[in-house]
Design a protein around this motif. Structure first.
Motif, PDB file in Angstrom:
ATOM      1  N   VAL A 144       0.851  -0.800  -0.285  1.00 12.08           N
ATOM      2  CA  VAL A 144       0.045  -0.131   0.175  1.00 12.08           C
ATOM      3  C   VAL A 144       1.304   0.853   0.327  1.00 12.08           C
ATOM      4  CG1 VAL A 144      -1.513   1.134   1.088  1.00 12.08           C
ATOM      5  CG2 VAL A 144      -2.212  -0.851   1.090  1.00 12.08           C
ATOM      6  N   TRP A 145       1.925   1.133   0.715  1.00 14.54           N
ATOM      7  CA  TRP A 145       3.208   2.631   0.892  1.00 14.54           C
ATOM      8  C   TRP A 145       3.681   2.636  -0.622  1.00 14.54           C
ATOM      9  CZ3 TRP A 145       7.742   2.780  -0.902  1.00 14.54           C
ATOM     10  CH2 TRP A 145       8.288   1.136  -0.498  1.00 14.54           C
ATOM     11  N   ALA A 146       3.654   2.426  -1.183  1.00 12.40           N
ATOM     12  CA  ALA A 146       3.975   1.730  -2.619  1.00 12.40           C
ATOM     13  C   ALA A 146       3.312   2.923  -3.285  1.00 12.40           C
ATOM     14  CB  ALA A 146       4.576   0.916  -3.359  1.00 12.40           C
ATOM     15  N   SER A 147       2.233   1.966  -3.271  1.00 13.56           N
ATOM     16  CA  SER A 147       0.772   2.750  -3.800  1.00 13.56           C
ATOM     17  C   SER A 147       0.624   4.648  -4.114  1.00 13.56           C
ATOM     18  CB  SER A 147      -0.353   1.999  -4.206  1.00 13.56           C
ATOM     19  OG  SER A 147       0.322   0.389  -4.742  1.00 13.56           O
ATOM     20  N   VAL A 148       0.047   4.680  -2.439  1.00 10.66           N
ATOM     21  CA  VAL A 148       0.860   5.800  -1.705  1.00 10.66           C
ATOM     22  C   VAL A 148       1.774   6.740  -2.506  1.00 10.66           C
ATOM     23  CG1 VAL A 148       0.774   7.856   0.125  1.00 10.66           C
ATOM     24  CG2 VAL A 148      -0.648   5.271   0.291  1.00 10.66           C
ATOM     25  N   VAL A 149       2.855   6.210  -2.347  1.00  9.86           N
ATOM     26  CA  VAL A 149       4.024   6.684  -2.983  1.00  9.86           C
ATOM     27  C   VAL A 149       3.582   7.003  -4.895  1.00  9.86           C
ATOM     28  CG1 VAL A 149       6.649   6.989  -3.890  1.00  9.86           C
ATOM     29  CG2 VAL A 149       5.799   6.324  -1.178  1.00  9.86           C
ATOM     30  N   LEU A 150       2.988   6.440  -5.857  1.00  4.26           N
ATOM     31  CA  LEU A 150       3.102   6.540  -7.087  1.00  4.26           C
ATOM     32  C   LEU A 150       1.926   7.221  -7.085  1.00  4.26           C
ATOM     33  CD1 LEU A 150       3.399   2.778  -8.764  1.00  4.26           C
ATOM     34  CD2 LEU A 150       4.109   4.762  -9.212  1.00  4.26           C
ATOM     35  N   ILE A 151       0.855   7.553  -6.328  1.00  8.10           N
ATOM     36  CA  ILE A 151      -0.099   8.269  -7.144  1.00  8.10           C
ATOM     37  C   ILE A 151       0.295  10.243  -6.141  1.00  8.10           C
ATOM     38  CG2 ILE A 151      -2.378   9.486  -5.512  1.00  8.10           C
ATOM     39  CD1 ILE A 151      -3.192   6.426  -5.565  1.00  8.10           C
ATOM     40  N   VAL A 152       1.148  10.041  -5.108  1.00 10.12           N
ATOM     41  CA  VAL A 152       1.763  11.396  -4.748  1.00 10.12           C
ATOM     42  C   VAL A 152       3.149  11.647  -5.855  1.00 10.12           C
ATOM     43  CG1 VAL A 152       2.929  12.660  -2.378  1.00 10.12           C
ATOM     44  CG2 VAL A 152       1.670  10.788  -2.189  1.00 10.12           C
ATOM     45  N   PHE A 153       3.640  11.207  -6.347  1.00 10.79           N
ATOM     46  CA  PHE A 153       4.714  11.516  -6.860  1.00 10.79           C
ATOM     47  C   PHE A 153       4.305  11.662  -8.768  1.00 10.79           C
ATOM     48  CE2 PHE A 153       7.341   9.625 -11.320  1.00 10.79           C
ATOM     49  CZ  PHE A 153       8.468  10.004 -10.804  1.00 10.79           C
ATOM     50  N   PHE A 154       3.319  10.909  -8.794  1.00 11.68           N
ATOM     51  CA  PHE A 154       2.306  11.165 -10.430  1.00 11.68           C
ATOM     52  C   PHE A 154       1.763  12.897  -9.850  1.00 11.68           C
ATOM     53  CE2 PHE A 154       2.475   7.301 -11.928  1.00 11.68           C
ATOM     54  CZ  PHE A 154       3.631   6.950 -12.713  1.00 11.68           C
ATOM     55  N   GLU A 155       1.385  12.984  -9.369  1.00 11.55           N
ATOM     56  CA  GLU A 155       0.747  13.330  -9.003  1.00 11.55           C
ATOM     57  C   GLU A 155       1.381  15.351  -8.318  1.00 11.55           C
ATOM     58  OE1 GLU A 155      -3.237  15.558  -8.503  1.00 11.55           O
ATOM     59  OE2 GLU A 155      -2.756  13.093  -9.883  1.00 11.55           O
ATOM     60  N   ALA A 156       1.869  15.276  -7.851  1.00 13.55           N
ATOM     61  CA  ALA A 156       3.696  16.049  -7.846  1.00 13.55           C
ATOM     62  C   ALA A 156       4.528  16.699  -9.050  1.00 13.55           C
ATOM     63  CB  ALA A 156       4.250  16.360  -6.893  1.00 13.55           C
ATOM     64  N   LEU A 157       4.521  15.127  -9.766  1.00 12.85           N
ATOM     65  CA  LEU A 157       5.045  15.549 -11.173  1.00 12.85           C
ATOM     66  C   LEU A 157       3.886  16.186 -12.196  1.00 12.85           C
ATOM     67  CD1 LEU A 157       7.604  14.615 -13.113  1.00 12.85           C
ATOM     68  CD2 LEU A 157       5.680  13.214 -13.814  1.00 12.85           C
ATOM     69  N   THR A 158       3.163  16.098 -12.409  1.00 11.26           N
ATOM     70  CA  THR A 158       2.157  16.707 -13.337  1.00 11.26           C
ATOM     71  C   THR A 158       2.016  17.788 -12.749  1.00 11.26           C
ATOM     72  OG1 THR A 158      -0.004  15.765 -12.798  1.00 11.26           O
ATOM     73  CG2 THR A 158       0.859  14.492 -14.355  1.00 11.26           C
ATOM     74  N   THR A 159       1.835  18.044 -11.343  1.00 12.95           N
ATOM     75  CA  THR A 159       1.101  19.135 -11.017  1.00 12.95           C
ATOM     76  C   THR A 159       2.660  20.750 -11.246  1.00 12.95           C
ATOM     77  OG1 THR A 159      -0.238  19.458  -9.359  1.00 12.95           O
ATOM     78  CG2 THR A 159       0.737  21.263  -8.955  1.00 12.95           C
ATOM     79  N   TRP A 160       3.509  20.182 -11.110  1.00  8.36           N
ATOM     80  CA  TRP A 160       4.908  20.686 -11.740  1.00  8.36           C
ATOM     81  C   TRP A 160       5.209  21.459 -13.044  1.00  8.36           C
ATOM     82  CZ3 TRP A 160      10.325  18.341 -11.881  1.00  8.36           C
ATOM     83  CH2 TRP A 160      11.749  19.844 -12.169  1.00  8.36           C
ATOM     84  N   LEU A 161       5.269  20.273 -13.459  1.00 14.36           N
ATOM     85  CA  LEU A 161       5.451  20.440 -14.976  1.00 14.36           C
ATOM     86  C   LEU A 161       4.716  21.028 -15.725  1.00 14.36           C
ATOM     87  CD1 LEU A 161       7.403  16.849 -15.843  1.00 14.36           C
ATOM     88  CD2 LEU A 161       8.637  19.603 -15.095  1.00 14.36           C
TER      89      LEU A 161
END
Length: 186
Positions: A144-161
């Motif tokens: 579960v923690w890895a799934s949460v990290v993926l969600i946060v990573f993708f959201e942060a990446l697209t929000t930033w870029l």
């Protein structure tokens, strides 16, 4: 081949095919009107966005899959992975069809910076569904923690870029805010 894998692949193929046929009969172009298919379309403010195989919104569809896996795991803990996948596909394919109706296309054009959005090509919608399936299967294998990290990573990446992502997309579709629209416009 494992029967569960085979059944899951058949379910995915069936949903993708039916959704593609529905979108095509709704008038969505099979491929980009530019006449060619690219693996990646990286320019968001472009008439080719949502027309090729993948784009900056592909991570959102992977997130859909992760969230749908979690949701259907919690709601139906005894159901097979194939049944949960079929339910996730119902939601994702339903969204792809709804997203390409005049009502939603016009809502995007009125409420977001997507002034040139005319819906997705069939190939893009099909790839979006497959991205959801990838997210679903990643979540089925990862802690579960890895799934949460993926969600946060993708959201942060697209929000930033690109100043957009799943969260902002939902916000602007449901409750548009001029300040967010101005920020997204750069």
């Amino acid at each position: 081949m494992n029967p569960t894998v085979r059944n899951s692949l058949l379910v995915v193929a069936g949903f993708v095919a039916v959704t593609a046929i529905i979108l095509y009969t709704m008038g969505q172009p099979p491929i980009c009107k530019c006449g060619y298919v690219k693996l990646w379309q990286g320019v968001v403010v472009s008439s080719e966005n949502s027309q090729h195989i993948s784009d900056w919104y592909t991570p959102s569809h992977i997130i859909h899959g992760i969230l749908f896996f979690g949701l259907f795991f919690l709601l139906l803990p005894k159901a097979s992975v194939t049944v949960r996948l079929a339910l996730a596909l119902v939601v994702e394919c339903g969204w792809e069809i709804l997203e390409n109706t005049d009502m939603v296309i016009n809502r995007y054009r009125e409420s977001t910076i997507s002034l040139d959005y005319f819906g997705d090509s069939v190939i893009n919608s099909s790839a979006d569904i497959l991205a959801m399936v990838i997210g679903f299967f990643l979540a089925s294998r990862l802690p579960v923690w890895a799934s949460v990290v993926l969600i946060v990573f993708f959201e942060a990446l697209t929000t930033w870029l690109i100043r957009d992502g799943l969260t902002l997309n939902i916000l602007m579709l449901v409750w548009p805010m001029e300040a967010v629209k101005a920020w997204q416009g750069g």
